[in-house]
Scaffold this active site. Structure first.
Site, PDB file in Angstrom:
ATOM      1  N   CYS A   1      82.116  81.399  14.780  1.00 62.22           N
ATOM      2  CA  CYS A   1      81.503  80.213  14.174  1.00 62.22           C
ATOM      3  C   CYS A   1      79.995  80.381  14.262  1.00 62.22           C
ATOM      4  O   CYS A   1      79.450  80.564  15.361  1.00 62.22           O
ATOM      5  CB  CYS A   1      81.941  78.978  14.961  1.00 62.22           C
TER       6      CYS A   1
ATOM      7  N   CYS B   1      78.531  80.748   7.441  1.00 67.12           N
ATOM      8  CA  CYS B   1      79.505  79.853   8.065  1.00 67.12           C
ATOM      9  C   CYS B   1      80.839  80.545   7.862  1.00 67.12           C
ATOM     10  O   CYS B   1      81.135  80.993   6.745  1.00 67.12           O
ATOM     11  CB  CYS B   1      79.505  78.490   7.378  1.00 67.12           C
TER      12      CYS B   1
HETATM   13  N1  DGL Z   1      82.909  77.571  10.858  1.00 65.26           N
HETATM   14  C1  DGL Z   1      81.722  77.006  11.371  1.00 65.26           C
HETATM   15  C2  DGL Z   1      80.533  77.947  11.164  1.00 65.26           C
HETATM   16  O1  DGL Z   1      80.711  79.133  11.066  1.00 65.26           O
HETATM   17  C3  DGL Z   1      81.309  75.602  11.106  1.00 65.26           C
HETATM   18  C4  DGL Z   1      82.105  74.581  10.426  1.00 65.26           C
HETATM   19  C5  DGL Z   1      81.817  73.189  10.945  1.00 65.26           C
HETATM   20  O2  DGL Z   1      82.481  72.825  11.907  1.00 65.26           O
HETATM   21  O3  DGL Z   1      80.913  72.496  10.416  1.00 65.26           O
HETATM   22  O4  DGL Z   1      79.408  77.534  11.160  1.00 65.26           O
END
Ligand code: DGL
Length: 272
Positions: free
Chosen positions: A83, A197
């Protein structure tokens, strides 16, 4: 630096991949290709989703607390924070407290700078990620002679979650993200888009439609998979049970995800 260990004591010790939701599955898919024999626990903090609209303090507290408890419980050989939001905010503090190698997710600005021909790079991330000093530092180090245009696109997180539940998504969501970057000064010359993301590679085909054929996409997942393979090189692997998906809250959306979880080799589901 991540701590390394040539040989993990327990061959059944899993890799633990962590995200707020299904985004980290885009990383897991790449890890599977390099390390198909690795037992995996995939943890989604769906009770905290989305991270992108939370404060730095909220995200750091959630991520450190959950990873601390999960590490104690499941004894992974390595933790991957799959993430960008959590990594750009909490990677350093998590590394300070956990005695296990931690691999984070860094916006792929360096490879994007090598790819662009026009010198204009778009970056799509969460609102929390695009304001991080971590991103400023990557820009200064690797793209100082480029124009980096950032856009926070929380709608794409929801779109990726919905897509993996098999729900229809309004294509306007993708058009809006492309239009927002294109509307910035210099945006018409974007030829490379960083998907900063982990949810966004899950909707890359839809984004490609929205941006048109002259734009290429890059994300960090290949580099992360290679880093995990390097840090675990020479270690033995044994899968004692089907790989596990962990969620932090039991809710109906988990049922809708069963197909996507199974497609990523996660045959068991539990609530943590
Ligand atoms: N998948 C997450 C990232 O890579 C973020 C998604 C979220 O919870 O806003 O930033």
């Amino acid at each position: 630096m991540a701590r390394t260990s040539a040989v993990a004591a327990d061959p059944a010790a899993p890799l633990l991949l962590f995200d707020s939701g299904v985004g980290g599955l885009s990383v897991l898919a790449k890890v599977r290709k390099l390390l198909p024999q690795a037992p995996v626990i995939y943890a989604a903090d769906n009770a905290g989703l989305p991270y992108g609209d939370k404060t730095e303090a909220q995200i750091a507290a959630r991520v450190s607390g959950l990873l601390g408890r999960m590490t104690e419980r499941f004894r992974p050989r390595l933790v991957c924070i799959a993430c960008n939001t959590a990594s750009t905010i909490a990677l350093a503090s998590v590394r300070e407290v956990l005695e296990v190698p931690i691999v984070g997710t860094v916006p792929a600005i360096k490879p994007a700078a090598a790819m662009t021909r026009t010198g204009v790079i778009g970056l799509l991330g969460t609102a929390a990620t695009i304001r991080q000093g971590y991103v400023d530092r990557l820009e200064a180090e690797f793209a100082a002679d480029k124009l980096l245009l950032r856009h926070g696109a929380p709608e794409l997180v929801a779109a990726a979650e919905a897509k993996l539940r098999g729900e229809a998504v309004d294509p306007e969501v993708y058009t809006r993200a492309a239009a927002a970057l294109r509307a910035m000064p210099g945006g018409e010359r974007i030829d490379t888009v960083v998907l900063a993301c982990t949810h966004f590679p899950l909707v890359q085909d839809e984004l490609a439609q929205a941006f048109g054929p002259d734009v290429r996409f890059i994300d960090g997942s290949d580099g992360i998979a290679r880093r995990i393979a390097a840090l675990t090189q020479g270690q033995d692997w044994r899968r004692d049970a089907p790989d596990l998906a962990l969620f932090t809250r039991a809710d109906d959306s988990i049922t809708g995800l069963s197909g996507a979880l199974a497609a990523h080799g996660l045959a068991r589901v539990a609530v943590f």
